[in-house]
Design an enzyme around this catalytic site. Sequence first.
Site, PDB file in Angstrom:
ATOM      1  N   GLU A   1       0.558 -12.376   2.966  1.00 58.05           N
ATOM      2  CA  GLU A   1       0.951 -12.027   4.343  1.00 58.05           C
ATOM      3  C   GLU A   1      -0.272 -11.915   5.244  1.00 58.05           C
ATOM      4  OE1 GLU A   1       4.095  -8.890   4.828  1.00 58.05           O
ATOM      5  OE2 GLU A   1       4.027  -8.934   2.651  1.00 58.05           O
TER       6      GLU A   1
ATOM      7  N   LYS B   1      10.603  -2.274  -3.927  1.00 59.95           N
ATOM      8  CA  LYS B   1       9.798  -3.264  -3.204  1.00 59.95           C
ATOM      9  C   LYS B   1       8.434  -3.504  -3.826  1.00 59.95           C
ATOM     10  CE  LYS B   1       9.421  -3.138   1.080  1.00 59.95           C
ATOM     11  NZ  LYS B   1       9.043  -2.697   2.382  1.00 59.95           N
TER      12      LYS B   1
END
Length: 369
Positions: free
Chosen positions: A304, A297
Site C-alpha cells: 500500500e 485483519k
Amino acid sequence: MSTNQLDKKSQAWSALFSEPMSELVKRYTASVFFDKRLWAADIQGSLAHADMLQAQGLISADDLASIQKGMAQIRAEIEAGSFEWKLDLEDVHLNIEARLTQLVGDAGKRLHTGRSRNDQVATDVRLWLRGEIDEIGVLLTELQKALVDVAEQNTDVILPGFTHLQVAQPVAFGHHLLAYVEMFARDAERMIDLRKRVNRLPLGSAALAGTSYPLDRERVARTLGMVDEAGQPAVCQNSLDGVSDRDFAIEFTAAASLLMVHISRLSEELILWMSQSFGFIDLADRFCTGSSIMPQKKNPDVPELARGKTGRVVGHLMGLITLMKGQPLAYNKDNQEDKEPLFDTVDTLKDTLRIFAEMAAGITVKPEA
Ligand code: ARG
C-alpha cells in the site's frame, strides 16, 4: 584564518553590496543542508579538474599536491562527521573550497581556475546520479531474480487471468509474475540508456561562456569515467546548455516514475490477492500490520505504501519538469531546486526495490484458492 575572514573571502561579491543578507534570506537561498550529500562527487570532480590544471601548466605540481592532501583530509573529516558545515557558506561547493583554502592556503583558491560553481554543480549532480543509477540497476536485477524464483516455484499453480477485472482465462501464476519481470527489464533498459546522457562532462563551460584558460576537457572526462560507448570522452558540447539544462535529471525521474508505476501495479495485485475475497496469497507477517479491534485483519502495509509513494515520485517528475519550464539560458538559481526531488526519488526508489525483492521471497501462494 578566522571564520569571519573565511566568510568574507567566500563572498567575492560582498564589496559591491551595502547591506548583508538577512538570516531569513540566507536560510532561503542556502542549499548546504541538502546538497552536502554531493560531497564525494564534489571532491572527485575537483581532483580531476586539479590534475588537468597541473598537466596544462596552469597550476604547479606543488599546488596539485597541496590540493590532493587537503582534499584527503576533508574527505576524512566528512567521513568522521567532524567537518563543520556552515550555512553562511551557502552550499557544498563553497564549504569544501573554503575549508581547502583554510588547510592549504592559496593553492585551494587556484583550484577554481577556469571553473565556476555553475559547471561544478552540474558535474557533481551528474557524477552522483551516475553512481545511483548503477546501484538501482543492481537492485532491479535482484527484484527480477526474486520474482523469477517465485514464478518458477509456481508454474503449475493456476490463476484466473482477468480482463476488466472479470475472470477471463486461466493462466499460470508463474506466467503472471513474469509479466512484471518484463516490465522491470524495460525499466533497466531505460536506466542504461539515459545513463549515457547523464554521463557527460559540463566542466569547461565555466559560468556560461567557457573560459580562455587552455583546459583539457577530454582529460577530465576520461579521469571521471565520462566516456561514450566507444570509450571516447563525453563532454557537453555547448557551454550554455552544459551549465543550465537538467533534462538528464528529468529523464531519470521520468524513468523512475515509470518504474514506480510498475511497482504500483504489482502492489495493487498483491493487495487484491491478499484480501479475504480473493485469498490467493499470503504475505509474510513482517510486511504487514494488524488491528487490535479487528483481529481478522492483516493489512498489506508495504505494497500500500509503495502504491502511495508512486504518487510522490511522479510528483517529483512534475516538480523537476516545471522547474525547467520558462528558464532562459543559461544557469539560473532555480536549478538549485533540482536536488531535493532528485535525492528523494533515488531514496524512495532504492528502498522500494530492496523491500520488494525481500517481500517477493515472502509470498505464500495458496494453490487451492
Ligand atoms: N548551489 C548552487 C546550485 O545548486 C550552485 C551553483 C550556484 N551558482 C551561482 N552562480 N550562484 O545550483
